[in-house]
Design an enzyme around this catalytic site. Structure first.
Site, PDB file in Angstrom:
ATOM      1  N   ASP A 133       0.702  -1.386   0.090  1.00 61.34           N
ATOM      2  CA  ASP A 133      -0.173   0.176  -0.101  1.00 61.34           C
ATOM      3  C   ASP A 133       0.610   1.198  -0.099  1.00 61.34           C
ATOM      4  O   ASP A 133       0.796   2.308   0.875  1.00 61.34           O
ATOM      5  CB  ASP A 133      -1.006  -0.067   1.307  1.00 61.34           C
ATOM      6  CG  ASP A 133      -2.028   1.147   1.209  1.00 61.34           C
ATOM      7  OD1 ASP A 133      -2.336   1.582  -0.024  1.00 61.34           O
ATOM      8  OD2 ASP A 133      -2.404   1.506   2.263  1.00 61.34           O
ATOM      9  N   GLN A 244      -2.937  -5.912   5.895  1.00 59.64           N
ATOM     10  CA  GLN A 244      -2.923  -4.738   7.072  1.00 59.64           C
ATOM     11  C   GLN A 244      -3.797  -4.884   8.204  1.00 59.64           C
ATOM     12  O   GLN A 244      -4.914  -4.712   7.945  1.00 59.64           O
ATOM     13  CB  GLN A 244      -3.295  -3.491   6.344  1.00 59.64           C
ATOM     14  CG  GLN A 244      -2.084  -2.876   5.453  1.00 59.64           C
ATOM     15  CD  GLN A 244      -2.557  -1.741   4.620  1.00 59.64           C
ATOM     16  OE1 GLN A 244      -3.393  -1.945   3.710  1.00 59.64           O
ATOM     17  NE2 GLN A 244      -1.879  -0.628   4.523  1.00 59.64           N
ATOM     18  N   ASP A 276      -1.213   8.591  10.492  1.00 55.95           N
ATOM     19  CA  ASP A 276      -1.803   8.098   9.260  1.00 55.95           C
ATOM     20  C   ASP A 276      -3.124   7.129   9.820  1.00 55.95           C
ATOM     21  O   ASP A 276      -2.949   6.487  10.563  1.00 55.95           O
ATOM     22  CB  ASP A 276      -1.047   6.997   8.278  1.00 55.95           C
ATOM     23  CG  ASP A 276      -1.546   6.785   7.317  1.00 55.95           C
ATOM     24  OD1 ASP A 276      -1.813   7.654   6.273  1.00 55.95           O
ATOM     25  OD2 ASP A 276      -2.116   5.534   7.047  1.00 55.95           O
ATOM     26  N   GLU A 318      -3.916  12.683   9.827  1.00 62.73           N
ATOM     27  CA  GLU A 318      -4.308  12.286   8.562  1.00 62.73           C
ATOM     28  C   GLU A 318      -5.649  11.772   8.406  1.00 62.73           C
ATOM     29  O   GLU A 318      -6.031  10.485   8.729  1.00 62.73           O
ATOM     30  CB  GLU A 318      -3.291  11.387   7.905  1.00 62.73           C
ATOM     31  CG  GLU A 318      -3.275  11.077   6.446  1.00 62.73           C
ATOM     32  CD  GLU A 318      -4.284  10.017   6.036  1.00 62.73           C
ATOM     33  OE1 GLU A 318      -4.993  10.019   4.992  1.00 62.73           O
ATOM     34  OE2 GLU A 318      -4.520   9.190   6.924  1.00 62.73           O
ATOM     35  N   ASP A 388      -2.239  10.793  -2.851  1.00 63.92           N
ATOM     36  CA  ASP A 388      -3.545   9.625  -2.615  1.00 63.92           C
ATOM     37  C   ASP A 388      -4.554  10.041  -3.663  1.00 63.92           C
ATOM     38  O   ASP A 388      -4.571  11.034  -4.536  1.00 63.92           O
ATOM     39  CB  ASP A 388      -4.169   9.906  -1.226  1.00 63.92           C
ATOM     40  CG  ASP A 388      -4.434   8.346  -0.958  1.00 63.92           C
ATOM     41  OD1 ASP A 388      -4.581   7.489  -1.821  1.00 63.92           O
ATOM     42  OD2 ASP A 388      -4.639   7.958   0.397  1.00 63.92           O
ATOM     43  N   ARG A 518      -3.075   4.888  -8.621  1.00 59.93           N
ATOM     44  CA  ARG A 518      -2.650   6.011  -7.908  1.00 59.93           C
ATOM     45  C   ARG A 518      -1.021   6.350  -8.085  1.00 59.93           C
ATOM     46  O   ARG A 518      -0.593   7.412  -8.141  1.00 59.93           O
ATOM     47  CB  ARG A 518      -2.786   5.780  -6.398  1.00 59.93           C
ATOM     48  CG  ARG A 518      -4.224   5.844  -5.901  1.00 59.93           C
ATOM     49  CD  ARG A 518      -4.277   5.636  -4.384  1.00 59.93           C
ATOM     50  NE  ARG A 518      -3.742   4.158  -3.967  1.00 59.93           N
ATOM     51  CZ  ARG A 518      -3.784   3.680  -2.854  1.00 59.93           C
ATOM     52  NH1 ARG A 518      -4.085   4.431  -1.895  1.00 59.93           N
ATOM     53  NH2 ARG A 518      -3.326   2.476  -2.609  1.00 59.93           N
TER      54      ARG A 518
END
Length: 636
Positions: A133, A244, A276, A318, A388, A518
């Site tokens: 990621d 994750q 984050d 974030e 992003d 992305r």
């Protein structure tokens, strides 16, 4: 609840020789108790938790270098250091900007030429091997990705940046770890203490209940929010990807572990710890499990505790969330001024792009007006583009306030910026289309979304309007930078935007990136293009030279300090966005024509004669605006 006497007696470690440290501990301990009591006060060993925290703080303080302690003292007497008009952020991946950490000091001159004083190095703590990621699946919080260097290299970079007056920003992924992290591997090995670091379930009963109200972050390649892990014989909560694993912050051990990491990063010389995915940290059945009240208590506790050790280091939330939830990350109510010092103004970013697509500033004006003012000790990060995708964070309420249907408008924006809408200037790509909700996020570089890629192709193909299209695209790029520079806070420049770098369509040739578009807007820095930044006849030179001039102008305009009130005004002209910056330092009125048509702006009553700080032109009563022109007006 502890008494004031306990604050004094119980919170001063016996081995604390530094009076300033002890004073900070005493002063901030009430905030620690205020936030931790609701979170963990019912745990059987709450006093033991407090003792552990005091030990963590004392240890981290003892390890803090004299140089960083001196920085602490300087920033304590200049608490607005990150709010000043000479702050400009630059955001990049280390390898794509410089190569390695040891190479990075050689690029500091470039950063200073632009005027950058804040450098965000995208995630560089050791990630898992394979898909990660973009580095946000961390396998070790205390080491650096070996592909870019070592911890010693990172410490040397921090020193070099500080010598040139540049603050270092680093990511701490606090909602989840990689499944390869030591905590997860111990959980897989059967250690119940570490299994309790994560949220997991023996069957689908509870996950199915949770899923009823949970959105999907990556519906294309990671649908659902739970992953079956055969080694555990359990379902593990995985909001983002199956590798994750979401941490369980109802476990105070997780809170303490992350505090230790924050202190560790601060002691490496990190000035801003970017937290984050904070919005996801606390789960509550029947909700979307974002922006829960406990998240704000955790952030307030981390801020109080980290300031005891490292008052020179601040926290950045974030939280890319809806307007009504966003301001809370800077502190509201009892937590005002006691939460994160910085947060991303994603709502401004989204409505700026909306204004350009519509050639209309009404939604932008109304949405900014509806945002509450933030605590004076905090600041926004303002940006037009980052690493992003763009999710169209336009609520039903904000759209309805100006007569728009939110669903239809979000669909329009996705069509426009993917290039599918008739007459669109943009070149982007749809990211993570969700058929269930109709959401379609957008990938693409700032330059390509603003029309430069299509314009350059038209010019190269001999289109007689090619040069005009390039001029319009450059004007849109500069308009976006004008508004992030003047809104208030720390404006961020994403690597390559300062020279108009377009989409990198070759991302699809890399098997590690091909499934994630992305990477379209995460190119490698083109240093050959960067050389042309000094040639005003080139696109790179036009953008860089003007942006650098605006950065210097902002630094010399104290009225744009982050503590100045930011107020969007109805301009009386739907093509014009008007923004008033107002404080004891004075006033500046920023007016921007978001359309490709010339127009005028009538000055507010009482403004009389003004001077445009950008062009040094004077006006009285009204100001003319060329297509996409922005003026910074000051009363004479």
């Amino acid at each position: 609840m502890s008494t004031p006497a306990e604050h004094t007696v119980r919170t001063r470690p016996a081995d604390a020789r530094d009076a300033a440290f002890a004073a900070r501990l005493d002063a901030l301990w009430p905030d620690v108790l205020r936030t931790l009591q609701p979170l963990y006060g019912d745990h059987a060993d709450f006093p033991g938790l407090l003792d552990r925290l005091r030990t963590v703080l004392a240890t981290a303080h003892a390890e803090r270098s004299p140089r960083l302690r001196a920085l602490d003292e300087r920033r304590l007497v200049t608490p607005d250091w990150f709010q000043r008009t000479d702050m400009l952020g630059y955001v990049c991946y280390t390898d794509r900007f410089a190569g390695t950490l040891s190479d990075l000091p050689g690029r500091i001159e470039y950063l200073r030429e632009l005027g950058a004083s804040y450098l965000h190095l995208m995630p560089l703590l050791t990630p898992r091997q394979g898909p990660n990621d973009g580095g946000y699946a961390v396998a070790d919080y205390r080491s650096v990705d070996p592909r870019v260097g070592t911890v010693d290299d990172l410490r040397a970079v921090a020193d070099a940046l500080h010598e040139d007056g540049i603050s270092l920003v680093l990511d701490l992924v606090c909602n989840h770890t990689a499944r390869e992290h030591e905590w997860a591997t111990k959980a897989i090995a059967g250690d119940p203490a570490y299994l309790a670091y994560y949220r997991s379930y023996p069957d689908r009963t509870e996950p199915d209940r949770w899923e009823r109200t949970l959105p999907e972050v990556f519906p294309d390649f990671a649908p659902g929010n739970f992953t079956w892990v055969p080694e555990l014989d359990r379902w593990v909560w995985t909001t983002f990807n199956d590798y994750q694993w979401d941490l369980d912050y109802t476990n105070p051990d997780v809170f303490v572990e992350m505090l230790e990491v924050i202190c560790y990063l601060a002691n490496l010389g990190v000035d801003v710890v970017r937290l984050d995915a904070v919005a996801f940290m606390w789960k509550r059945m029947g909700t979307n499990c974002q922006n829960q009240p406990e998240v704000h208590l955790i952030l307030q506790a981390w801020r109080a505790l980290s300031r005891v050790v490292a008052p020179a280091t601040i926290l950045l939330a974030e939280a890319i969330v809806s307007p009504e939830d966003l301001v809370g990350y800077l502190g509201q109510g009892e937590g005002a001024g006691k939460e994160c010092e910085l947060a991303y103004h994603n709502v401004l970013m989204v409505t700026l792009w909306s204004a350009l697509a519509e050639q209309n500033a009404v939604l932008l004006t109304s949405t900014v007006q509806a945002m509450p003012q933030i605590p004076p000790s905090s600041a926004w990060l303002t940006y037009a583009r980052l690493h992003d995708d763009i999710g169209w964070a336009i609520t039903d309420e904000n759209a309805g306030a100006v007569g728009l249907d939110a669903f239809a408008h979000r669909s329009f924006l996705s069509d426009f910026y993917s290039g599918g809408f008739p007459g669109s200037f943009a070149r982007g790509a749809v990211f993570q289309e969700n058929p269930r909700t109709g959401d379609r996020r957008i990938s693409g570089s700032l330059a390509s979304l603003a029309g430069l890629e299509a314009a350059l192709e038209a010019r190269a193909g001999g289109d007689p309007q090619g040069e005009e299209l390039v001029d319009a695209a450059v004007a849109r790029i500069l308009l976006l930078h004008h508004l992030i520079l003047t809104f208030g806070g720390i404006p961020l420049v994403n690597m390559g935007d300062e020279i108009g770098m377009c989409n990198d369509w070759s991302y699809a040739d890399d098997p590690d990136h091909a499934e994630d578009n992305r990477w379209l807007h995460r190119p490698r820095m083109d240093w050959d293009d960067a050389v042309r930044r000094h040639d005003p006849s080139t696109v790179e030179g036009r953008i860089f030279t003007e942006l650098r001039r605006l950065v210097a102008l902002r630094a010399a305009t104290p009225q744009l300090h982050a503590q100045a009130r930011t107020e969007a005004l109805w301009s009386g002209n739907p093509r014009v966005f008007a923004l008033l910056r107002d404080s004891a330092r004075g006033q500046v009125l920023v007016v921007a024509n978001v359309s490709p048509h010339p127009t005028t702006y009538d000055l507010p009553d009482g403004w009389g004669s003004v001077i445009d700080l950008v062009s040094d032109e004077r006006a009285e009563g009204s100001a003319g605006l060329r297509p996409y022109q922005v003026r910074w007006l000051r009363r004479l």
